[in-house]
Design an enzyme around this catalytic site. Structure first.
Site, short mmCIF file in Angstrom:
data_model
loop_
_atom_site.label_atom_id
_atom_site.label_comp_id
_atom_site.label_asym_id
_atom_site.label_seq_id
_atom_site.Cartn_x
_atom_site.Cartn_y
_atom_site.Cartn_z
N ASP A 174 -24.10 41.26 34.55
CA ASP A 174 -23.63 40.06 35.25
C ASP A 174 -24.73 39.00 35.28
OD1 ASP A 174 -21.84 38.50 36.73
OD2 ASP A 174 -22.37 39.41 38.64
N HIS A 257 -18.05 34.22 31.88
CA HIS A 257 -17.21 34.65 33.01
C HIS A 257 -15.74 34.35 32.78
CE1 HIS A 257 -20.75 35.75 35.36
NE2 HIS A 257 -19.92 36.30 36.23
N HIS A 260 -14.63 37.24 30.80
CA HIS A 260 -14.46 38.36 31.74
C HIS A 260 -13.10 38.28 32.42
CE1 HIS A 260 -14.19 39.51 35.99
NE2 HIS A 260 -14.78 40.62 35.61
N HIS A 274 -17.50 44.88 36.73
CA HIS A 274 -17.51 43.45 36.47
C HIS A 274 -18.57 43.09 35.41
CE1 HIS A 274 -17.57 39.10 37.48
NE2 HIS A 274 -18.89 39.21 37.52
#
Length: 380
Positions: A174, A257, A260, A274
């Site tokens: 992340d 992101h 993601h 995540h």
């Protein structure tokens, strides 16, 4: 807001170190008199005794509610009800990013203050003024933005080191995206999650996060496998939690992101952390940017050594699964997604091509570096 305004936002206080959990009551007392702790049974079994002792030492009542497992709108509303019933004036999340996102959203709706006590360093959620809300089945639904950040973020390094090393690994995935995305946002002069143009501060902290991780992630992960806290572990916890949190929020999000979020739309990826999905997003963003081949190769080798996925196979997908990849790409390029902060236009077709291309490249790079071949992920 005026288009030229730059802004940086941050939590009121950040506390980190071995044994910091014992100071929770002391710091909470400065912001409220009736805390409500939100923690699932597993987390409470690990840290409940220390939290209770800390609150009692500070003459604060001990009230706890569980956590439903998914940061959904329904769970947020449930916690709001518990806050009101308990007459709480500060909501405290103890756990991972999902618990933290629920507490931030519930604290905001209930009109009280909120604090976070992360028990893992797996995401940059603890410091931010936003929550990521998912559907009950785990698909990305929306970002919710709040007018302020948490009043307190307290991280006990030993508790983080006691958690599975895979959680720290996910946090590295992340956090590594932070600089790649902040760099792209700065180049395109796009707005950040903080609601303005990026500041030098936000962008510099994003880069510092990247530098700290490249230097310390491998020894830190090894230390945490033995549940040890070393200087490298302390640095990685800070990079994953504080530097990445400030860096993504005030530096900007971009393609990683958004990809993601696209990956969450495909059932095959459910159950992955995540940060694992974000790492595929980072790699895909580098491809979209046309980054130097040496940079992409280094990223594949480094993140594979850390323990992160670098191929579609490892997130339950394949290069010939056209429908699934199209679903990911369409979701990643929806209007309003952060992929539009890239310094060039990115279409759904571009994302599909980039996703397909990483499979062969990453597999060959790993083979040449003597790294393990990808193992297929099966959703559970």
């Amino acid at each position: 807001m005026a288009s030229a305004v730059r802004t940086v936002i941050s939590p009121g206080r950040y506390v980190q170190g071995k044994g910091a959990i014992r100071l929770l009551g002391e710091y909470l007392k400065q912001i409220g008199s009736t805390p409500l702790i939100v923690a699932d049974d597993l987390v409470w079994g690990l840290v409940g005794h220390d939290i209770e002792a800390s609150l009692k030492a500070a003459d604060l009542p001990v009230n706890r509610t569980g956590f439903g497992g998914v940061p959904s709108a329904h769970e947020v509303d449930r916690v709001v009800g518990v806050i009101r019933e308990a007459g709480a004036d500060v909501a405290v999340a103890a756990g991972g990013g999902s618990t933290i996102d629920v507490v931030k959203a519930a604290g905001h709706l209930a009109g009280i203050r909120w604090a976070n006590c992360p028990t893992v360093a797996s995401t940059d959620a603890p410091c931010s003024a936003l929550s990521v809300i998912y559907t009950e089945t785990g698909e990305f639904e929306e970002y919710r933005f709040f007018p302020r950040n948490p009043d307190l973020v307290l991280v006990d390094s030993q508790i983080v080191a006691n958690a599975p090393a895979s959680m720290l690994v996910a946090g590295v995935g992340d956090a590594l995206a932070t600089w790649l995305e902040a760099r792209a946002t700065a180049r395109s002069s796009s707005h950040t999650m903080a609601g303005g143009l990026p500041t030098l501060t936000g962008t510099a902290l994003a880069q510092l996060s990247w530098d700290v991780l490249w230097e310390n992630a491998l020894p830190a992960v090894d230390a945490v496998r033995d549940h040890q806290v070393t200087p490298a572990v302390e640095k990685v916890i800070e990079a994953n939690t504080l530097l990445s949190g400030l860096g993504f929020e005030s530096g900007g999000l971009a393609a990683a992101h958004a990809i993601h979020n696209g990956l969450t739309a495909v059932a095959a990826t459910h159950g992955l952390a995540h940060g694992e999905k974000v790492n595929i997003g980072s790699l895909t963003q580098l491809v979209l940017e046309g980054a130097p081949t040496s940079d992409i190769r280094e990223f594949v080798e480094f993140t594979t050594r850390v323990g992160l996925p670098t191929t579609l196979t490892e997130v339950g997908l394949s290069a010939d699964d056209t429908d699934a990849l199209r679903t990911v790409a369409d979701a990643a390029t929806l209007e309003g997604e952060t992929i539009h902060s890239m310094p060039f236009e990115v279409r759904s077709d571009d994302v599909v091509s980039a996703l397909v291309s990483i499979e062969r490249f990453a597999t060959r790079t790993r083979e040449e570096a003597g790294l393990p071949a990808p193992v297929r992920y099966e959703a559970h």
